[in-house]
Design an enzyme around this catalytic site. Structure first.
Site, mmCIF file in Angstrom:
data_model
loop_
_atom_site.group_PDB
_atom_site.id
_atom_site.type_symbol
_atom_site.label_atom_id
_atom_site.label_comp_id
_atom_site.label_asym_id
_atom_site.label_seq_id
_atom_site.Cartn_x
_atom_site.Cartn_y
_atom_site.Cartn_z
ATOM 1 N N SER A 142 0.789 -1.198 -0.003
ATOM 2 C CA SER A 142 -0.147 0.029 0.123
ATOM 3 C C SER A 142 0.918 1.218 0.092
ATOM 4 C CB SER A 142 -0.846 0.143 1.350
ATOM 5 O OG SER A 142 -1.922 1.274 1.313
ATOM 6 N N ARG A 164 -0.362 -4.030 -6.598
ATOM 7 C CA ARG A 164 -1.622 -4.685 -6.120
ATOM 8 C C ARG A 164 -2.849 -3.728 -6.871
ATOM 9 N NH1 ARG A 164 -5.328 -7.359 -4.913
ATOM 10 N NH2 ARG A 164 -5.847 -8.207 -2.985
ATOM 11 N N THR A 178 -6.992 1.912 4.415
ATOM 12 C CA THR A 178 -6.599 1.394 5.659
ATOM 13 C C THR A 178 -7.614 1.563 6.930
ATOM 14 O OG1 THR A 178 -4.248 1.331 5.118
ATOM 15 C CG2 THR A 178 -4.779 0.839 7.330
ATOM 16 N N CYS A 181 0.012 -6.900 -17.022
ATOM 17 C CA CYS A 181 0.581 -7.689 -15.915
ATOM 18 C C CYS A 181 1.921 -6.881 -15.591
ATOM 19 C CB CYS A 181 0.715 -9.095 -16.360
ATOM 20 S SG CYS A 181 1.600 -9.842 -14.890
ATOM 21 N N CYS A 236 4.315 -14.313 -10.249
ATOM 22 C CA CYS A 236 2.778 -13.547 -10.113
ATOM 23 C C CYS A 236 3.081 -12.758 -8.703
ATOM 24 C CB CYS A 236 1.729 -14.726 -10.104
ATOM 25 S SG CYS A 236 0.161 -13.975 -9.520
ATOM 26 N N CYS A 246 -1.491 -9.636 -7.627
ATOM 27 C CA CYS A 246 -2.116 -8.209 -7.703
ATOM 28 C C CYS A 246 -3.402 -8.052 -8.197
ATOM 29 C CB CYS A 246 -1.417 -7.239 -8.673
ATOM 30 S SG CYS A 246 -1.457 -7.402 -10.503
ATOM 31 N N CYS A 253 -4.991 -9.465 -13.940
ATOM 32 C CA CYS A 253 -5.479 -10.098 -15.099
ATOM 33 C C CYS A 253 -6.899 -10.515 -14.848
ATOM 34 C CB CYS A 253 -4.553 -11.365 -14.903
ATOM 35 S SG CYS A 253 -4.058 -12.365 -13.687
#
Lengths: 548, 309, 249
Positions: A53, A302, A338, A494, A517, A520, A523
């Site tokens: 984050s 992410r 958050t 990606c 990977c 995130c 896709c």
């Protein structure tokens, strides 16, 4: 038959919402001197491993959960000292907005620059001290239902299955975790959450959900350039008209800055590569002034849920709740999720605890949650910001920004109408013939880098010999449809180089490098054919983000 | 004070790793003694006496040392140690086996796997799988050191012969015994043990084309490796993978063919002594780490390489 | 027969160590830590020996700050019976570790001590051998196979160029290599049970050991980056360079 274990509450995901819920449940149990069993499963190798984050954290929810958080050593160490907002006009021009015209939601007095991963590590410790069982390295891979259709719990994934599906020596069958209530706190686009939306039709009354892809790097900078507490936000270049998004650069502790770009996944140009946009962004003088001569330490990406109030689904169903970004509680006007995620977890914990106290066993839906939610500051806050995202998408950064200034600063979010944005992100993509390729500059390996050396810094790894966790509903679509229409955009959206189209004598092949990977979920969100389903790989796999 | 180096050998031939350890030892001091402990190992002592810089060869010839069992070797070396300021051995599986025992018996630390001699008591060594280099100062009177061979050149031969002194003391702890050994007889060396490795990447196009690499490997006695891209594309099995998630190798010569040089691959081979890159893309990152680069079509040049070796 | 297994808390093998800004050490703040992979293999081997009826009890010992109890618990979750934590502020040098372990061995009297061949942080590859020397017992390092035959333990060792098998009197020390076994996963019920297995905490002072300093860490640096060399124009030129300049063929 799989083995099973029984808990009062099972929580899927050790992020801010899941851990806040776990802590709040135990606090209430302690106050009421009631025995309570709470278990958290987390697919990352440890709490915080998959957390990524910005982050500027508003401490409101933390304050409520642990009024003594400062004394207890919560890792919020860098108060925001200065906010700067920019519009980048070109690769070297920019306008800095005077503070007066900045939407109120973008002011950060009283907030902290922090690593959400480290905050989660700390919350995990608090939860364990309160008696919560946390199991990192175990992925919830399946939802279990009672015969009446209510949620019974989850099952963790089998471990030790080979790529071809054969049980290896190390095979260990998954376990069933049964609970009176199961809280799904997987974060944006959780794969079990996705199933729940369909099964219980949770999103039938809300607007389409919207997403962004956040890319982030952590840099060690030289002490003379470091101004702890300085916050930069901005939009414009390098994203072209019609593509929403914005950058952030925060001066955090230990002579480090975090820098990132959020690209709205409603973008239309199939040539767009969020990763490459981010790399060239760092060459802009506004960012370069801090990054030049500095060293990149970490990288990650992410997806974020940004539809806000209008896209909020029904959060309850028989046997459980969706909380945090799994339901979409992020406040996009503040670019903060958050405190809202934590609050949603705490509200859920309060509702679940009162239900358990009343002898409920999960069979009945927690209808009381809605009232609890509507009476909370969380609801009020999200409602006030409901027009922010749609305005930016509908009117663009400048007009949308003006609207948001009026909406947020003058009318305080109480304009009597609601802007709607109902087209799903994946359907926004236009065909390749409408565009010409974007000429991204080559990385210079000083400020900008290639994808693989970036992925290297995420410490991502997956056990090699396991089934691919990126499932194609139809194996042919990438080459037969996506390639001619969109030049298979997965290659570009990606941020980890998972997808490649390889051409050889026998033609084009779609290659999935699942090991890269970053979890995130882009896709799963952006594939124009909705042909890719992200499922959990073997527990413990994925990135190992330190301080992200 | 003198420096004692322990020779690595098979009772017939002095192993090359000893020569690298001698070079490292020569940077710690001048009076170099070489211990040959084995059974019927006179030939080895003869070879040892002709290495430049060696002032004296000690030979301990006994059944107790035939297989250089750590339990016996450590007692022998400890017994000799009081005359020396440094005890040095190559960081081979033999050296790694008995040297820490020597250190413990002398109540001193061992500095393992050094790659640089900074001064007679300060050394650099890789830690965290080579992701960092630590510089360590030894505070002990006797310094017990193992040496990474690839970090030092081999000592040269000399026209002179050093004197050979016979050690008669026999240390047989009688707590361990040799049972059997099985020398690897594969046609090709193991990736992690090979002195030369030739690896192919996605540029190989398919698995069959790896035979082009095998022909070169046969000529060089090399192992054949692959990048993850080649493994992921299904060309070759996973156990051939060199890189971050595969095997970490550091041969004398690493030939990368059709490998772009992603950092994940470099992480597994960047400590090789010499790197050769063959790739048709002159911008491939592999060229940034290669000592010798050849921009060419691998399908043209690999057969040439096989022919001309 | 009782088996003693030593375990070390180290940086997770998936995580790249990074040298800190002032070159004094690597930066481990908020980095994922784990059981040293070679120690994990040691734990697995001990549990297999117990499952096969050869061993009766598996005791794990770890040395270091309080956090390393996490790795003891992991070992208990994998199947070890009880744990011993020797608490120290920092990570002691190998020889000190060996001295502490020697005291534990004298107290526990195990028939077999299984250890990782090295820790993936310091990469020393010495503690097992040092412990064997201090105890004056035999060792089977870099083990790829461990078998109890009669009153001896037969250890097949991965040596340069092949395999070597040695027979060792008991008690003996075995240090593990990668191919010895593939460790299992800990199951959820076992992780929960592990929290209730006995774990004793001791200090070096309890064991009567004074930690000595044998070496000083002067600096830690990132390895030098490789520089690009030269481009050659033909295979002939390449072979010539490899033969005469690099001297590697």
């Amino acid at each position: 038959m799989r083995e099973s274990m029984e808990f009062d509450v099972v929580i899927v995901g050790a992020g801010p919402s899941g851990l806040a819920a776990a802590c709040r449940l135990m606090q209430q149990a302690k106050e009421a001197e009631r025995e309570l069993t709470v278990c958290v499963v987390e697919k990352g190798s440890e709490v915080g491993a998959h957390i990524l984050s910005g982050a500027i954290i508003e401490p409101r929810a933390l304050e409520e959960l642990f009024p003594d958080w400062k004394k207890m050593g919560a890792p919020l160490n860098t108060p925001v000292t200065e906010d700067q907002l920019f519009m980048l006009q070109s690769d070297n021009k920019s306008i800095k907005f005077p503070n007066l015209v900045v939407p109120k939601t973008m002011h950060n007095q009283g907030n902290y620059i922090a690593s959400l991963g480290n905050l989660c590590r700390w919350l995990g410790e608090q939860a364990e001290q309160l008696g919560v069982e946390i199991f990192p390295g175990f992925a919830a891979s399946e939802i279990l239902y009672h015969e009446d259709g209510s949620v019974k719990g989850i099952a963790t994934g089998d471990m030790g299955i080979s790529e071809s599906g054969v049980e290896k020596d190390s095979y260990m069958q998954g376990m069933e975790l049964h609970a009176k209530y199961t809280l799904f706190a997987e974060g944006c686009r959780g794969h079990l959450g996705k199933e729940l939306y369909q099964k219980f039709d949770l999103d039938k009354d809300n607007d389409a959900q919207h997403y962004g892809l956040g890319l982030k790097e952590l840099w060690d900078i030289t002490p003379d350039k470091h101004q702890p507490g300085l916050v930069l936000h901005g939009s414009g270049w390098p994203l072209s008209k019609g593509t929403g998004g914005g950058f952030f650069l925060y001066h955090t502790e230990n002579c480090q800055v975090v820098v990132g770009l959020i690209v709205d996944l409603s973008y239309e140009n199939p040539y767009l590569s969020p990763f490459d946009e981010f790399q060239r962004l760092k060459h802009h003088p506004v960012l370069k002034q801090y990054l030049e001569g500095a060293k990149r330490v970490s990288y990650g990406a992410r997806a974020i849920t940004k539809g806000g109030f209008n896209a909020l689904p029904k959060m309850t169903f028989s046997g459980g709740l969706l909380i945090g970004c799994n339901s979409g509680t992020l406040n996009f006007a503040k670019i903060k999720g958050t405190h809202t995620a934590m609050k949603s977890g705490m509200l859920a914990a309060e509702e679940v605890f009162s239900a358990l106290n009343n002898g409920c066993n999960g069979a009945k839906e927690l209808t009381g949650f809605e009232t609890r939610f509507k009476d909370s500051w969380l609801y009020e806050e999200l409602k006030q910001s409901r027009n922010f995202g749609p305005a930016m998408h509908k009117f663009g950064a400048i007009l949308g920004g003006t609207f948001n200034f009026i909406d947020q600063n003058i009318c305080k979010g109480r304009l009597p109408f609601t802007l709607r944005d109902n087209k799903v992100d994946y359907a926004q993509l236009k065909v390749i013939s409408d565009y010409s390729p974007i000429d991204y500059p080559k990385p210079d390996s000083k400020l900008s880098f290639d994808k693989l050396s970036s992925v290297f810094l995420s410490n991502t790894n997956h056990e090699e010999d396991q089934p691919c966790h990126l499932k194609l509903k139809d194996q042919a679509i990438p080459i037969t449809q996506n390639l001619p229409k969109y030049l298979e955009p997965a290659q570009r959206y990606c941020p980890a180089g998972v997808y490649e189209v390889i051409e050889d004598e026998s033609g084009a092949h779609f290659q999935i490098n699942g090991q890269n990977c970053l979890h995130c979920k882009t896709c799963d969100i952006k594939d124009p054919a909705q042909n890719i389903t992200w499922v959990t790989p073997e527990g413990g796999g994925g990135p190992n983000y330190p301080n992200m | 004070m003198a420096i004692l180096i322990i020779a690595e050998h098979d009772n017939n031939i002095l192993k090359a790793a000893t020569l690298n350890a001698i070079t490292a030892a020569s940077q710690m001091g001048d009076e170099l003694h070489l211990l040959v402990a084995g059974l019927d190992c006179n030939l080895v002592a003869q070879q040892a006496s002709k290495i430049a810089g060696i002032k004296k060869v000690l030979i301990a010839d006994s059944e107790a040392y035939q297989y250089q069992l750590a339990e016996n070797m450590s007692k022998l070396v400890t017994d000799l140690a009081s005359n020396y300021c440094h005890i040095v051995s190559p960081a081979t599986t033999t050296g790694k086996n008995f040297m820490p025992r020597v250190a413990a018996l002398l109540d001193v630390a061992q500095i393992s796997d050094i790659v640089k001699v900074v001064s007679e008591n300060t050394f650099s060594r890789p830690i965290y799988a080579g992701n960092a280099i630590a510089t360590v100062e030894s505070l002990d009177a006797i310094k017990v050191i193992t040496v990474r061979g690839t970090a030092f050149d081999a000592a040269k031969q000399s026209d002179l012969s050093a004197p050979i002194e016979i050690i008669t003391a026999v240390h047989d702890a009688q707590i361990s015994e040799f049972v059997s050994e099985e020398v690897a007889v594969s046609e090709r060396p193991e990736l992690t043990a090979a002195k030369v490795i030739i690896s192919g990447g996605r540029g190989m196009g398919n698995g069959e084309n790896f035979t082009l690499l095998e022909s070169v490997a046969d000529k060089l006695g090399a192992a054949v490796g692959a990048s993850r891209a080649a493994v992921d594309a299904g060309f070759v099995p996973n156990d051939m993978q060199v890189g971050q998630t595969g095997k970490i190798v550091a041969p004398d010569l690493y030939i990368a063919v059709g490998i772009s040089g992603a950092i994940q691959h470099l992480a597994g081979m960047k400590d090789s002594k010499i790197i050769v890159a063959i790739n048709k893309d002159e911008d491939a990152p592999i060229f940034q780490v290669a000592d010798y680069g050849l921009v060419a079509d691998l399908f043209e040049v690999l057969p040439q390489l096989t022919d001309k070796l | 027969m009782k088996i003693l297994v030593t375990v070390k808390r180290v940086i997770d093998y998936n995580v790249k160590a990074r040298v800190n800004a002032d070159n004094t050490d690597v930066d481990l703040a908020n980095t994922k830590m784990a059981l040293n992979p070679f120690c994990e293999i040691a734990v697995e081997e001990a549990i297999r020996l117990k499952e096969s009826g050869t061993a009766t009890e598996v005791v794990v010992v770890s040395i270091g700050p309080k956090a390393c109890q996490e790795q003891i618990r992991t070992s208990l979750a994998l199947g070890a019976d009880r744990g011993i934590h020797i608490e120290t502020d920092s990570m002691p040098e190998s020889l000190n570790v060996a001295k502490l372990l020697a005291k534990v061995v004298n107290a526990e009297q195990p028939g077999l001590i299984i250890m990782g061949k090295q820790a993936i942080d310091s990469d020393n590859n010495q503690t097992g051998q040092m412990l064997a020397a201090l105890l004056d017992i035999p060792q089977g390092t870099f083990a790829s196979k461990v078998e109890l035959i009669g009153d001896k333990v037969h250890v097949t060792r991965e040596v340069d160029g092949g395999l070597q098998t040695v027979a060792l009197n008991i008690p003996a020390i075995v240090t593990t290599d990668l191919r010895l076994n593939e460790p299992r996963y800990a199951s959820l019920p076992n992780i929960m049970k592990a929290k209730r297995k006995p774990l004793v905490v001791q200090t070096p002072a309890d064991l009567g050991i004074e930690l000595k300093t044998h070496s000083k860490l002067l600096k830690v640096e990132a390895p030098a980056e490789r520089q690009a060399g030269i481009k050659v124009n033909s295979i002939e030129e390449l072979i010539e360079k490899l033969k005469n300049e690099a001297k590697v063929i």
